[in-house]
Design a protein around this motif. Structure first.
Motif, short mmCIF file in Angstrom:
data_model
loop_
_atom_site.label_atom_id
_atom_site.label_comp_id
_atom_site.label_asym_id
_atom_site.label_seq_id
_atom_site.Cartn_x
_atom_site.Cartn_y
_atom_site.Cartn_z
N ASP A 1 -13.71 30.76 -47.53
CA ASP A 1 -13.88 31.00 -46.10
C ASP A 1 -15.06 30.19 -45.56
O ASP A 1 -14.96 29.59 -44.48
N SER B 1 -13.98 26.51 -45.42
CA SER B 1 -13.01 26.31 -44.33
C SER B 1 -13.69 26.37 -42.97
O SER B 1 -13.37 25.60 -42.07
N SER B 2 -14.63 27.29 -42.82
CA SER B 2 -15.36 27.39 -41.56
C SER B 2 -16.21 26.15 -41.31
O SER B 2 -16.28 25.65 -40.19
N SER C 1 -13.87 23.34 -40.28
CA SER C 1 -13.45 23.53 -38.90
C SER C 1 -14.53 23.03 -37.94
O SER C 1 -14.23 22.34 -36.95
N ARG D 1 -8.47 26.70 -37.09
CA ARG D 1 -9.65 26.56 -36.23
C ARG D 1 -10.38 27.89 -36.15
O ARG D 1 -9.77 28.94 -35.99
N ARG D 2 -11.68 27.82 -36.28
CA ARG D 2 -12.52 29.01 -36.18
C ARG D 2 -13.07 29.11 -34.76
O ARG D 2 -13.14 28.13 -34.04
N ILE E 1 -18.53 30.97 -34.72
CA ILE E 1 -18.58 30.64 -36.15
C ILE E 1 -19.09 29.21 -36.32
O ILE E 1 -19.96 28.94 -37.16
N HIS E 2 -18.56 28.28 -35.51
CA HIS E 2 -19.02 26.88 -35.58
C HIS E 2 -20.52 26.79 -35.33
O HIS E 2 -21.23 26.10 -36.07
N TYR F 1 -22.55 28.19 -38.35
CA TYR F 1 -22.61 27.26 -39.48
C TYR F 1 -23.42 26.02 -39.13
O TYR F 1 -24.16 25.50 -39.98
#
Length: 169
Positions: free
Chosen positions: A28, A31-32, A35, A57-58, A62-63, A66
Motif C-alpha cells: 500500500d 502504491s501510494s 500514485s 489513483r490515491r 494521501i499524495h 507521502y
C-alpha cells in the motif's frame, strides 16, 4: 536512516499472518508513493520498477502526506550526507523496514549515494525486492559488484546490501 515502510504487528518471532499484514502495508505504501509520483509530486524513476501491475489513483491527501514524508526524509538524508568533513564518501545509511523503498537508487542517480547503504527487512520482503532488482536492468545496473542470493533473498554489492531479518526475534 530512512523511515520504515511498515510496522511489524504481533510479538516476538512474528507469524506468517503478521508477515502478510506487513507485506500488505508495504504494498500500500509503495502504491501510494507511485500514485503520487505519477501525478508529479516528486521524481522517482525507480518506484514503477518495484511494483507489478497498475496502481489505483490515491486521494490528494494521501499524495500530500507521502510528499511531506519523502521530502522530510530526503532533506534529513541530504543534511546527513553533507555534514562534516569527508561528506558522503565516508557515511553509511541503514534502513530498517525498508519495504520497496527506492532511496538508494535515487541517491545513486543523483551521484549522492553514501559509501554504504544497507536495507533490512523481513525475508518475505527482501525476496520480493531482490527479484525486482535482479529482473530490471535500471535497478540491477545501479549496484556495482551486485551478487544475488536467490536462496536467502539477499543482495550484496560494493556499496549496497539488502538483508533479510525479522527484527521481532
Amino acid at each position: 536512516a530512512r523511515e520504515g515502510e511498515h510496522e511489524a504487528k504481533g510479538g516476538a518471532g512474528g507469524s506468517d499472518s503478521d508477515d502478510t499484514a506487513v507485506v500488505a502495508t508495504a504494498d500500500d505504501a509503495a502504491s501510494s508513493k507511485l500514485s503520487a509520483v505519477e501525478r508529479g509530486y516528486w521524481r522517482d524513476d525507480f518506484m514503477r520498477l518495484m511494483l507489478r501491475g497498475s496502481v489505483g489513483r490515491r486521494p490528494p491527501l494521501i499524495h500530500r502526506g507521502y510528499y511531506a514524508r519523502v521530502a522530510a526524509v530526503d532533506t534529513l538524508i541530504a543534511r546527513f550526507l553533507h555534514a562534516g568533513r569527508g561528506a558522503a564518501t565516508r557515511k553509511q545509511i541503514v534502513s530498517l523496514g525498508a519495504g520497496l523503498d527506492t532511496t538508494y537508487f535515487r541517491l545513486k542517480q543523483a551521484d549522492a549515494a553514501p559509501a554504504l547503504f544497507v536495507e533490512v527487512d523481513l525475508p518475505t520482503m527482501t525476496h520480493r525486492k531482490a527479484r525486482a532488482v535482479a529482473g530490471k536492468a535500471a535497478l540491477r545496473d545501479s549496484i556495482p559488484g551486485l551478487k544475488v542470493d536467490g536462496r536467502t533473498g539477499e543482495l550484496h554489492g560494493d556499496d549496497y546490501h539488502l538483508v533479510g531479518a525479522d527484527l521481532r526475534d
